[in-house]
Scaffold this active site. Structure first.
Site, PDB file in Angstrom:
ATOM      1  N   CYS A 121      35.194  41.669  55.324  1.00 11.35           N
ATOM      2  CA  CYS A 121      34.081  42.610  55.292  1.00 11.35           C
ATOM      3  C   CYS A 121      33.260  42.403  56.554  1.00 11.35           C
ATOM      4  O   CYS A 121      33.494  41.460  57.306  1.00 11.35           O
ATOM      5  CB  CYS A 121      33.218  42.428  54.042  1.00 11.35           C
ATOM      6  SG  CYS A 121      32.248  43.924  53.703  1.00 11.35           S
ATOM      7  N   CYS A 123      29.613  42.899  56.552  1.00 12.06           N
ATOM      8  CA  CYS A 123      28.163  42.810  56.327  1.00 12.06           C
ATOM      9  C   CYS A 123      27.537  41.530  56.892  1.00 12.06           C
ATOM     10  O   CYS A 123      26.386  41.536  57.317  1.00 12.06           O
ATOM     11  CB  CYS A 123      27.822  42.974  54.848  1.00 12.06           C
ATOM     12  SG  CYS A 123      28.879  42.075  53.720  1.00 12.06           S
ATOM     13  N   CYS A 131      28.242  47.056  55.301  1.00 11.29           N
ATOM     14  CA  CYS A 131      29.639  46.610  55.314  1.00 11.29           C
ATOM     15  C   CYS A 131      30.518  47.365  56.309  1.00 11.29           C
ATOM     16  O   CYS A 131      31.750  47.314  56.208  1.00 11.29           O
ATOM     17  CB  CYS A 131      30.212  46.704  53.904  1.00 11.29           C
ATOM     18  SG  CYS A 131      29.301  45.680  52.717  1.00 11.29           S
ATOM     19  N   LYS A 200      34.555  47.395  42.470  1.00 10.70           N
ATOM     20  CA  LYS A 200      33.387  46.589  42.829  1.00 10.70           C
ATOM     21  C   LYS A 200      32.135  47.442  42.684  1.00 10.70           C
ATOM     22  O   LYS A 200      32.012  48.479  43.319  1.00 10.70           O
ATOM     23  CB  LYS A 200      33.535  46.087  44.272  1.00 10.70           C
ATOM     24  CG  LYS A 200      32.292  45.377  44.792  1.00 10.70           C
ATOM     25  CD  LYS A 200      32.526  44.757  46.170  1.00 10.70           C
ATOM     26  CE  LYS A 200      31.249  44.143  46.715  1.00 10.70           C
ATOM     27  NZ  LYS A 200      31.458  43.519  48.035  1.00 10.70           N
ATOM     28  N   ARG A 210      23.533  36.932  48.835  1.00 15.44           N
ATOM     29  CA  ARG A 210      23.021  37.479  50.098  1.00 15.44           C
ATOM     30  C   ARG A 210      22.215  36.442  50.844  1.00 15.44           C
ATOM     31  O   ARG A 210      22.177  36.430  52.071  1.00 15.44           O
ATOM     32  CB  ARG A 210      22.242  38.759  49.839  1.00 15.44           C
ATOM     33  CG  ARG A 210      23.230  39.821  49.375  1.00 15.44           C
ATOM     34  CD  ARG A 210      22.634  41.168  49.119  1.00 15.44           C
ATOM     35  NE  ARG A 210      23.704  42.040  48.594  1.00 15.44           N
ATOM     36  CZ  ARG A 210      23.524  43.257  48.151  1.00 15.44           C
ATOM     37  NH1 ARG A 210      22.306  43.776  48.153  1.00 15.44           N
ATOM     38  NH2 ARG A 210      24.534  43.964  47.709  1.00 15.44           N
ATOM     39  N   ARG A 222      23.713  49.463  49.072  1.00 26.03           N
ATOM     40  CA  ARG A 222      25.156  49.687  49.248  1.00 26.03           C
ATOM     41  C   ARG A 222      25.695  50.740  48.279  1.00 26.03           C
ATOM     42  O   ARG A 222      26.879  50.798  48.006  1.00 26.03           O
ATOM     43  CB  ARG A 222      25.902  48.381  49.025  1.00 26.03           C
ATOM     44  CG  ARG A 222      25.455  47.213  49.894  1.00 26.03           C
ATOM     45  CD  ARG A 222      26.618  46.244  50.111  1.00 26.03           C
ATOM     46  NE  ARG A 222      26.262  44.881  50.418  1.00 26.03           N
ATOM     47  CZ  ARG A 222      25.797  44.461  51.596  1.00 26.03           C
ATOM     48  NH1 ARG A 222      25.570  45.331  52.568  1.00 26.03           N
ATOM     49  NH2 ARG A 222      25.539  43.185  51.791  1.00 26.03           N
ATOM     50  N   GLU A 238      39.645  54.191  41.331  1.00 23.51           N
ATOM     51  CA  GLU A 238      39.497  53.158  42.366  1.00 23.51           C
ATOM     52  C   GLU A 238      40.691  52.204  42.356  1.00 23.51           C
ATOM     53  O   GLU A 238      41.234  51.857  43.392  1.00 23.51           O
ATOM     54  CB  GLU A 238      38.201  52.369  42.158  1.00 23.51           C
ATOM     55  CG  GLU A 238      36.939  53.080  42.629  1.00 23.51           C
ATOM     56  CD  GLU A 238      36.817  53.155  44.153  1.00 23.51           C
ATOM     57  OE1 GLU A 238      37.644  52.541  44.860  1.00 23.51           O
ATOM     58  OE2 GLU A 238      35.897  53.841  44.636  1.00 23.51           O
ATOM     59  N   LYS A 253      34.682  43.166  39.990  1.00 26.43           N
ATOM     60  CA  LYS A 253      33.510  42.399  40.398  1.00 26.43           C
ATOM     61  C   LYS A 253      32.250  43.191  40.099  1.00 26.43           C
ATOM     62  O   LYS A 253      32.221  44.364  40.442  1.00 26.43           O
ATOM     63  CB  LYS A 253      33.627  42.149  41.905  1.00 26.43           C
ATOM     64  CG  LYS A 253      32.458  41.433  42.507  1.00 26.43           C
ATOM     65  CD  LYS A 253      32.677  41.269  43.977  1.00 26.43           C
ATOM     66  CE  LYS A 253      31.412  40.700  44.578  1.00 26.43           C
ATOM     67  NZ  LYS A 253      31.422  40.791  45.994  1.00 26.43           N
ATOM     68  N   SER A 279      27.559  35.486  42.193  1.00 27.67           N
ATOM     69  CA  SER A 279      26.460  34.533  42.399  1.00 27.67           C
ATOM     70  C   SER A 279      25.360  34.644  41.349  1.00 27.67           C
ATOM     71  O   SER A 279      24.903  33.637  40.812  1.00 27.67           O
ATOM     72  CB  SER A 279      25.885  34.719  43.805  1.00 27.67           C
ATOM     73  OG  SER A 279      25.445  36.049  43.997  1.00 27.67           O
ATOM     74  N   TYR A 318      31.974  30.018  41.467  1.00 29.54           N
ATOM     75  CA  TYR A 318      31.273  28.903  42.102  1.00 29.54           C
ATOM     76  C   TYR A 318      31.298  27.670  41.215  1.00 29.54           C
ATOM     77  O   TYR A 318      30.899  26.595  41.649  1.00 29.54           O
ATOM     78  CB  TYR A 318      29.829  29.321  42.438  1.00 29.54           C
ATOM     79  CG  TYR A 318      29.793  30.560  43.311  1.00 29.54           C
ATOM     80  CD1 TYR A 318      30.057  30.479  44.676  1.00 29.54           C
ATOM     81  CD2 TYR A 318      29.559  31.821  42.759  1.00 29.54           C
ATOM     82  CE1 TYR A 318      30.073  31.618  45.467  1.00 29.54           C
ATOM     83  CE2 TYR A 318      29.575  32.963  43.542  1.00 29.54           C
ATOM     84  CZ  TYR A 318      29.834  32.856  44.897  1.00 29.54           C
ATOM     85  OH  TYR A 318      29.862  33.985  45.669  1.00 29.54           O
TER      86      TYR A 318
END
Ligand code: PBG
Ligand code: ZN
Length: 327
Positions: A121, A123, A131, A200, A210, A222, A238, A253, A279, A318
């Site tokens: 990406c 961004c 992006c 997404k 971010r 976005r 998609e 996501k 996140s 994570y």
């Protein structure tokens, strides 16, 4: 048909062994993908405040981290780069000497069995934080879909040259999988796989990321490229478009808050399916645990298991390092 009191469902839950032999949803370290943030410099290990236990690393410290993860049984990492140089188009993204590219080749040299997946990406690399390349002119600000495709393809090719096993385009530009597949094939990387962030959504749950990746849009949002969570009809299109364009794996996501979407994609497509436990979904668990409101370990295992039960084959999380220790 029998019923209560002949039927007692609690019978199958009477003890730990009974519950364990019936536990068909189990997490394995093999299916966990650990995200890793890499920046320029050396000896860097800066904690990301919004994401407890996560760090911005430099290539050397990131390699040490990858070694530690491999020792715990993790098999794959997902790399995000944080560049020193940003410009209008994000050209540092396809610099073969940038941090993600160097780390990719170092991991492949030092730990050849570890799969390196790279986020593709722009961004983090654009000065405006979107992006892709912005549409020129005085109209409302937007990302120029077709102009961005070339940049994404060049970025993926650069990652492949450095040894990436899988490239993971996350920009949500129409045609990005096709553009990447053609350039990879033309450049001799027919075996580099594409894990497409096919489904997404524009999500408030990307907030902590971010801060981690320093790629927040400086203005606007976005929503012209990421999906609207109020419009589930687009899930099919998609995913189908990315399959047609040559995606090898699909991704949904966020994950925890989109379990229905994971199930729907699982039922309708036969490609391996990854889900990105993002996140915000990670940080809320930490915040609640820090207040003593939930048990972090139990909650993390439960949420990740729910993502798997919904139908994900691979889970980007994570919690990967901790889960590998816990399970
Ligand atoms: C950038 C990107 C984002 C995430 C992964 N890749 C942020 C965004 O799209 O705004 C989010 C990951 C997370 O929140 O953990 N394309
Ligand atoms: Zn992006």
């Amino acid at each position: 048909m029998t019923s209560f009191p002949t039927n007692r469902l609690r019978r199958l839950r009477t003890n730990q062994t009974m519950r364990d032999i019936l536990a068909s949803v189990r997490l394995h370290a093999d299916e966990l993908i650990a995200p890793l943030f890499v920046r320029e410099g050396s000896g860097v290990s800066s904690p990301i405040e919004s994401m407890p236990g996560q760090f911005q690393l430099s290539v050397d410290t990131a390699l040490e981290t990858a070694r530690r993860w491999a020792g715990l049984g993790l098999r794959s990492v997902l790399l995000f780069g944080i560049p020193d140089k940003k410009d209008a188009v994000g050209s540092e993204a396809w610099n073969d000497a940038a941090a993600v590219q160097r780390l990719t080749s170092e991991i492949k040299n030092a730990i050849p069995d570890m799969l390196v997946i790279t986020d593709v990406c722009l961004c983090e690399y654009t000065e405006h934080g979107h992006c892709g390349t912005l549409v020129e002119g005085d109209g409302p600000m937007d990302v120029d879909n077709d102009a961005t495709l070339e940049s994404l393809a060049r970025t993926a090719a650069s990652h492949a040259r450095c040894g990436a096993d899988i490239v993971a385009p996350s920009a949500m530009m129409d045609g990005q999988v096709q553009a990447i597949r053609s350039m990879l094939d033309a450049d001799g990387f027919a075996n580099t796989a594409i894990m497409s962030y096919a489904v997404k959504f524009a999500s408030a749950l990307y907030g902590p990321f971010r801060q981690a990746a320093e790629g927040a849009p400086s203005s606007g949002n976005r929503k012209t490229y990421q999906m609207d969570y109020r419009s589930p009809l687009q899930i099919q299109s998609e995913a189908a478009l990315d399959v047609q364009e040559g995606a090898d794996m699909l991704m949904v996501k966020p994950a925890w808050t989109y379990l229905d979407v994971i199930s729907e994609v699982r039922r309708n497509f036969d490609l391996p399916l990854a889900a990105y436990h993002v996140s915000g979904e990670f940080s809320v668990l930490h915040a609640a645990a820090a207040n003593g409101w939930i048990d972090l370990k139990d909650a993390a295992i439960e949420v990740t298991s729910a993502i798997k039960r919904a139908g994900a084959d691979l889970i980007i999380t994570y919690f990967a390092e901790q889960l590998a220790q816990w399970i």
